[in-house]
Design a protein around this motif. Structure first.
Motif, PDB file in Angstrom:
ATOM      1  N   HIS A 116     134.154  41.050 109.782  1.00 60.18           N
ATOM      2  CA  HIS A 116     133.663  40.085 109.939  1.00 60.18           C
ATOM      3  C   HIS A 116     132.337  39.402 109.693  1.00 60.18           C
ATOM      4  N   ALA A 117     132.427  37.674 110.026  1.00 63.62           N
ATOM      5  CA  ALA A 117     131.325  37.033 109.906  1.00 63.62           C
ATOM      6  C   ALA A 117     132.161  35.943 110.905  1.00 63.62           C
ATOM      7  N   ILE A 118     131.840  36.436 112.291  1.00 60.36           N
ATOM      8  CA  ILE A 118     132.355  35.220 113.333  1.00 60.36           C
ATOM      9  C   ILE A 118     131.746  34.387 114.009  1.00 60.36           C
ATOM     10  N   GLY A 119     131.377  32.675 114.332  1.00 57.51           N
ATOM     11  CA  GLY A 119     130.215  31.419 114.811  1.00 57.51           C
ATOM     12  C   GLY A 119     129.134  32.499 113.726  1.00 57.51           C
ATOM     13  N   ALA A 120     128.834  32.397 115.280  1.00 53.15           N
ATOM     14  CA  ALA A 120     126.653  32.915 114.398  1.00 53.15           C
ATOM     15  C   ALA A 120     126.973  33.070 113.197  1.00 53.15           C
ATOM     16  N   GLY A 121     127.336  34.800 112.892  1.00 49.46           N
ATOM     17  CA  GLY A 121     127.753  35.371 112.219  1.00 49.46           C
ATOM     18  C   GLY A 121     128.065  34.571 110.587  1.00 49.46           C
ATOM     19  N   ALA A 122     128.841  33.844 110.948  1.00 53.70           N
ATOM     20  CA  ALA A 122     129.090  32.807 109.787  1.00 53.70           C
ATOM     21  C   ALA A 122     128.077  32.065 109.810  1.00 53.70           C
ATOM     22  N   GLN A 123     127.396  31.181 110.368  1.00 53.84           N
ATOM     23  CA  GLN A 123     126.812  30.448 110.181  1.00 53.84           C
ATOM     24  C   GLN A 123     125.571  31.094 109.669  1.00 53.84           C
ATOM     25  N   LEU A 124     125.171  31.683 109.967  1.00 54.76           N
ATOM     26  CA  LEU A 124     124.216  32.911 109.340  1.00 54.76           C
ATOM     27  C   LEU A 124     124.309  33.032 107.488  1.00 54.76           C
ATOM     28  N   ALA A 125     125.456  33.595 107.560  1.00 55.85           N
ATOM     29  CA  ALA A 125     126.186  33.990 105.584  1.00 55.85           C
ATOM     30  C   ALA A 125     126.219  32.473 104.851  1.00 55.85           C
ATOM     31  N   LEU A 126     125.920  31.246 106.189  1.00 56.83           N
ATOM     32  CA  LEU A 126     126.807  30.092 105.415  1.00 56.83           C
ATOM     33  C   LEU A 126     124.689  29.497 104.988  1.00 56.83           C
ATOM     34  N   ALA A 127     123.708  29.742 106.058  1.00 55.00           N
ATOM     35  CA  ALA A 127     122.142  29.405 105.575  1.00 55.00           C
ATOM     36  C   ALA A 127     121.598  30.187 104.236  1.00 55.00           C
ATOM     37  N   CYS A 128     122.283  30.668 104.103  1.00 55.57           N
ATOM     38  CA  CYS A 128     122.406  31.689 102.556  1.00 55.57           C
ATOM     39  C   CYS A 128     122.171  30.485 101.617  1.00 55.57           C
TER      40      CYS A 128
END
Length: 258
Positions: free
Chosen positions: A121-133
């Motif tokens: 899972h990459a949820i919420g802040a986790g998804a945003q952290l992945a998107l930041a890359c």
């Protein structure tokens, strides 16, 4: 950094030109706290010119389940931090959040290429952290989700700008307003994932990207990455000028270095 609670559960390991940053709280699916964001920002502040690639990982079975819900639970020790944030004047509260955003925004700093290795899972802040890359490699069981609106919040950790860049306005609006999950196959189809691999091939796939990114001369790679980033916002005239200026710098470096 050791990756313990005092370091926001963030661990940083350097091997030559490659810096690996790991969210190291696997028992909580790498749920993030304000301390996590501050620790990530500190990693960004510590970068030097020798780092070319940053690999961002999550320990254990999931990349990151997002915000630690303790922040939103009355009586929980973490809730005091958000209560303090709410009590601040609006400008000071926004400045506090700007500091949190710094933990994400540096992943697109000039001179580096960042790669998120996402499993589970990459949820919420986790998804945003992945998107930041800059790049994302997903396992075939990975799932991204931005559920902030369902909690009465908004995605505020640099996620909206990068999401629109990647998938366009209409798709970004849909994903943020519905908070629906996006599996790995759909993420690849819509441009959120650069590659999707079986879980046991994640390390090899990321290593392949790292090797490919580090293969060209550092100066050419950095100038090219800067051009691609600027192309998202520049009009044709400005981007053409940026290309000309970058090429002249490269020619001076190549010819002057002979």
């Amino acid at each position: 950094m050791t990756g313990g609670e005092a370091d926001g559960w963030v661990r940083a390991d350097r091997a030559g030109a490659v810096l690996t940053v790991t969210l190291d709280r696997p028992d909580q699916l790498n749920a993030q706290t304000a301390a996590t964001w501050q620790a990530l920002a500190a990693v960004g502040d510590s970068l030097d010119d020798e780092v070319r690639v940053v690999v961002l990982r999550g320990a254990g079975r999931s990349f990151s389940a997002g915000l630690d819900r303790g922040h939103l639970t009355p009586g929980h020790p973490l809730a005091a931090g958000f209560a303090e944030l709410v009590a601040l004047p609006a400008e000071e509260a926004q400045e506090r959040i700007r500091g949190y955003q710094a933990g994400f925004r540096w992943l697109r700093s000039p001179g580096i290429v960042s790669i998120a290795a996402v499993q589970g899972h990459a949820i919420g802040a986790g998804a945003q952290l992945a998107l930041a890359c800059d790049l994302r490699v997903l396992t075939d069981d990975a799932q991204l989700r931005l559920p902030e609106v369902t909690l009465g919040l908004v995605p505020d950790l640099t996620g909206t700008s990068t999401l629109v860049e990647l998938v366009g306005y209409a798709r970004a609006l849909e994903l943020c307003l519905t908070g629906r999950p996006v599996d790995a196959a759909e993420a690849r189809a819509m441009g959120l994932a650069n590659a999707v691999v079986p879980r046991d091939e994640l390390d090899a796939a990321v290593a392949g990207f790292v090797s490919a990114v580090c293969a060209p001369p550092a100066g050419a790679s950095r100038e090219t990455a800067a051009l691609i980033r600027s192309a998202v916002h520049n009009g044709a005239v400005a981007q053409d000028a940026a290309e000309r200026a970058a090429q002249v710098r490269r020619l001076h470096d190549l010819v002057g270095g002979r």
